[in-house]
Enzyme design. Sequence first.
Site, PDB file in Angstrom:
ATOM      1  N   SER A  95     -34.605 -13.357   3.818  1.00 30.08           N
ATOM      2  CA  SER A  95     -35.136 -14.584   3.229  1.00 30.08           C
ATOM      3  C   SER A  95     -36.295 -14.259   2.281  1.00 30.08           C
ATOM      4  O   SER A  95     -36.135 -13.447   1.382  1.00 30.08           O
ATOM      5  CB  SER A  95     -35.550 -15.548   4.349  1.00 30.08           C
ATOM      6  N   ASP A 217     -24.891 -21.434   2.692  1.00 29.74           N
ATOM      7  CA  ASP A 217     -26.329 -21.284   2.959  1.00 29.74           C
ATOM      8  C   ASP A 217     -27.054 -22.384   2.195  1.00 29.74           C
ATOM      9  O   ASP A 217     -27.069 -22.399   0.967  1.00 29.74           O
ATOM     10  CB  ASP A 217     -26.794 -19.895   2.502  1.00 29.74           C
ATOM     11  N   HIS A 245     -28.596 -19.526   6.949  1.00 31.94           N
ATOM     12  CA  HIS A 245     -29.554 -18.654   6.286  1.00 31.94           C
ATOM     13  C   HIS A 245     -29.993 -17.481   7.153  1.00 31.94           C
ATOM     14  O   HIS A 245     -30.693 -16.594   6.667  1.00 31.94           O
ATOM     15  CB  HIS A 245     -30.769 -19.497   5.892  1.00 31.94           C
TER      16      HIS A 245
END
Length: 265
Positions: A95, A217, A245
């Site tokens: 991320s 996502d 995610h």
Amino acid sequence: MSVRDRNNVVVTGVDDGPTLLLAHGFGCDQNLWRLVAPELAREFRVVLFDHVGAGKSDLSAWTPERYSSLTGYAEDLVEICDELDLREVVLVGHSVSAMIAVLAVNQAPKRFAKLVLLTPSPRYIDDGDYRGGFSRADIDELLESLDSNYLGWSASMAPVIMGNPERPELGEELTDSFCRTDPVIARVFAQATFLSDNRADLPDVGVPTLVIQTAQDAIAPPGVGAFVHAQIPGSALVTLDAIGHCPQLSAPQATAAAIAAFARS
């Protein structure tokens, strides 16, 4: 304080194996890697840590001046490598830590052999032809909601980030992780995360890079992963048959396999 203590550094796996350094994302800590780390530890030396302000890091080390941008976190990554004298590191960033990892590799390229970017996004806000997935109004609303009711924001956002509504326990785990984070620290990190723009840093990456995205996502859509892949010279792109995610939780075996295959190649 030592860097080990500051970032709660934990080393597992094969002592003489290739080194994997796993960097977690916003609102999380190294516990998010718990389903993939044991698999990777069979073959690699695995270095886990908590970003300052997260998990069991030394909260006294956190200052808004250092951590109001992703650069401060990238400097911490390099300092961990220096402290442990890590070399030929395969750096895995999830991320927002994907971009933190990009900054670290560009800052100290001699420390790193390869880079793995797990569900990355160099910019969350749409800009002209670039589609990050959010408008500026979306992000402003997100930050305002975080400010006014952090626990409520955590409970509503975590399931969206995680996806997999048929597995509510995954969203609940992420919610619990968010709720353990100091709201002041979370607000500063969220602003640094969602207002950042690291698109210009991608072409400077000079190590072999793997971009891992999921089929669905809500935070980093597949088009964003394709953009990152196109901007980093010679990079590879893998799309996992997974949703959400955080595939290290929702699809740990596939995630670990993709990381290991690239690291050993």
